[in-house]
Design an enzyme around this catalytic site. Structure first.
Site: not given
Ligand code: BGC
Length: 508
Positions: A175, A107, A228
């Site tokens: 993320s 995004r 995130d």
């Molecule tokens: C990641 C996290 C992330 C989460 C949600 C996980 O697979 O390790 O860093 O916050 O996914 O997106």
């Protein structure tokens, strides 16, 4: 009746007995197969059960692992990562851009902040990340992102020159597990959710993005690198000061919360102006023997890109739920004919996505038309009788209910760690603090498609949080949906960091 007549009559009797025997035999076999299906579903239900007692064990395990992860590096499967965010934004002004990379879509956002807890405007563009890029090189990957940002700015600017964004601060939501070295830098620890760009691991994520921006002629400054969950907490806190934690339940899952800096024992010299620090738990990697694991989870893990990793995530998040259901249906199809001849599609990993699974689960037509349609179009399974469609819905329900209730236990685990679950002070059956008016309103911001778009999931989760907390405490705990929270939060953090222009957190 002559001999011939008797013969014919006898032959007819034998024939009809044989037909009857065949039919009875078939019926018995079919009933046996049906019972096999029913038994397999009952076994699944038992193995995936989440009675409140078990959830409370998960709550305790989560709180214990949080302590362990804060006590020493590698002390727990929960990484409990520092984010260098010690102050959450509350009154920023101006236009900011943000990028969010983390799932199947990425995004780009343009946010206008109006100070005083108001977001005056937002433009969001979603773009699917081509599968091939998820396993390509870091340069190709970031070039794609930088180009998309450039095109977005050109469109949004109504043909204004790119020079207008010169030097502008950018929030970057990334993320994946990152070891941050400051609020605007950090190295990738590992990939999750099917990404595998090998040359990125242990590289500085911001450096990679910053170089790609230059290659595209974009003079922008990545002022905040955030997970995130941290972005979601930032926007949740911006809108409601009682927000103390955030949870993401999308393609992957994670949580973060506001911790006291002195509780981060593994980092004794942590200086923070507020005395607090947002901790990125990376709870997708949480594990406990109390988690209700089934043989389908074990198989999914063994066949995944990251075996023995992200165990909690594999029972909870959008990347995996549909695939757990597919595995169950595959086994039922091998053991019985209720889904007709075995479809080869059932052995294809990830062929049944979680949104399709949710659509089947939420099919409220009397003849389960949507279930039939998805079975046919996605799994090549046709003309399925109603009772088999009902089995399909049941399997979706078991898998989703377990996931939602485990998230609830995780949330209460965080509340327990920070003393907001009402149990810390229980003495002689009375809740200390609560009675004297000290049980504070506590908000948890929640983002991610499973919570925002999957009604049954959301209801199961909310219900389980209330069940674990009990009726006295539950009214104080509010789960608030944050749509696009993570990206908006990153823009806010970029704003607050550019305004302060110096890092206020240091590790001595
Ligand atoms: C990641 C996290 C992330 C989460 C949600 C996980 O697979 O390790 O860093 O916050 O996914 O997106």
């Amino acid at each position: 009746m002559g001999k011939l007549g008797l013969g014919i009559a006898a032959a007819c009797a034998v024939a009809s007995c044989a037909v009857a025997a065949v039919m009875v035999g078939r019926r018995v076999r079919s009933r046996r197969r049906w019972w096999k299906v029913v038994t397999a579903v009952q076994e699944l239900e038992a193995a995936a059960a989440t009675p409140v007692g078990r959830l409370r064990q998960v709550v305790d395990a989560m709180a214990v692992e949080m302590h362990a992860g804060l006590a020493s590096e590698g002390g727990s499967k929960l990484k409990m990562l520092l984010t260098f965010v010690d102050n959450l934004p509350d009154g920023e002004n101006g236009i900011y851009y943000a990028l969010h990379v983390g799932g199947t879509n990425f995004r780009i956002l343009k946010i206008q902040l109006g100070g005083q807890r108001s977001i005056l405007g937002r433009d969001v563009e979603r773009k699917p990340i081509p599968q091939s890029l998820m396993t390509s090189t870091s340069e190709e990957f970031f070039d794609f992102i930088a180009l998309a940002l450039k095109e977005f700015i050109e469109r949004m600017g109504n043909n204004l020159q790119l020079s207008q964004v010169r030097g502008k601060d950018l929030g970057f939501t990334f993320s994946f597990p990152v070891k941050q070295t400051s609020v605007s830098s950090g190295t990738l620890i590992k990939w999750t959710k099917g990404f595998a760009i090998e040359d990125m691991v242990e590289k500085d994520v911001v450096e990679c993005l910053q170089k790609a921006l230059s290659r595209r002629g974009l003079d922008m400054n990545v002022a905040a690198l955030v997970n995130d969950s941290v972005g979601t907490l930032a926007v949740g806190h911006f809108l409601d000061k009682d927000t103390v934690a955030a949870v993401v339940i999308g393609t992957g899952t994670n949580a973060c919360y506001l911790e006291r800096a002195d509780a981060v024992i593994k980092c004794q010299g942590l200086l923070s102006t507020s005395g607090g620090m947002v901790i990125n738990m990376e709870w997708g990697n949480f594990w406990s023997s109390h988690l209700p694991r089934t043989s389908y989870d074990t198989d999914l893990d063994v066949e995944s890109q990251n075996p023995n990793d992200q165990g909690f995530e594999k029972m909870i998040s959008g990347m995996y739920l549909g695939d757990i259901v597919r595995r169950v249906i595959h086994r039922l199809s091998i053991e019985s004919d209720i889904f007709g001849p075995l479809s080869y599609k059932l052995s294809t990993r990830f062929v049944l996505s979680t949104p399709l699974m949710a659509a089947m689960h939420e099919d409220d037509s009397p003849d389960l038309r949507e279930v039939a349609k998805i079975l046919e179009e996605t799994l090549d399974i046709r003309d399925v009788p109603l009772k088999a469609r009902k089995i399909m819905v049941k399997v979706c329900d078991v898998v989703t209910r377990r996931a939602a209730r485990l998230v609830a236990a995780g949330i209460v685990g965080i509340l327990k760690k920070i003393g907001r679950d009402g149990t810390g002070g229980i003495s002689s059956g009375r809740i200390k603090g609560y009675k004297s008016g000290k049980m504070r309103r506590t908000v948890v911001a929640v983002e991610g498609g499973l919570y925002t778009s999957y009604t049954v999931f959301r209801e199961y989760l909310n219900e389980a949080v209330a069940e674990i907390l009990g009726e006295e405490i539950a009214p104080y705990v509010i789960l608030k949906t944050m749509e696009d929270g993570s990206g908006i939060g990153a823009a806010m953090l970029a704003a607050s960091n550019s305004a302060r222009s110096v890092d206020t957190v240091q590790v001595l």
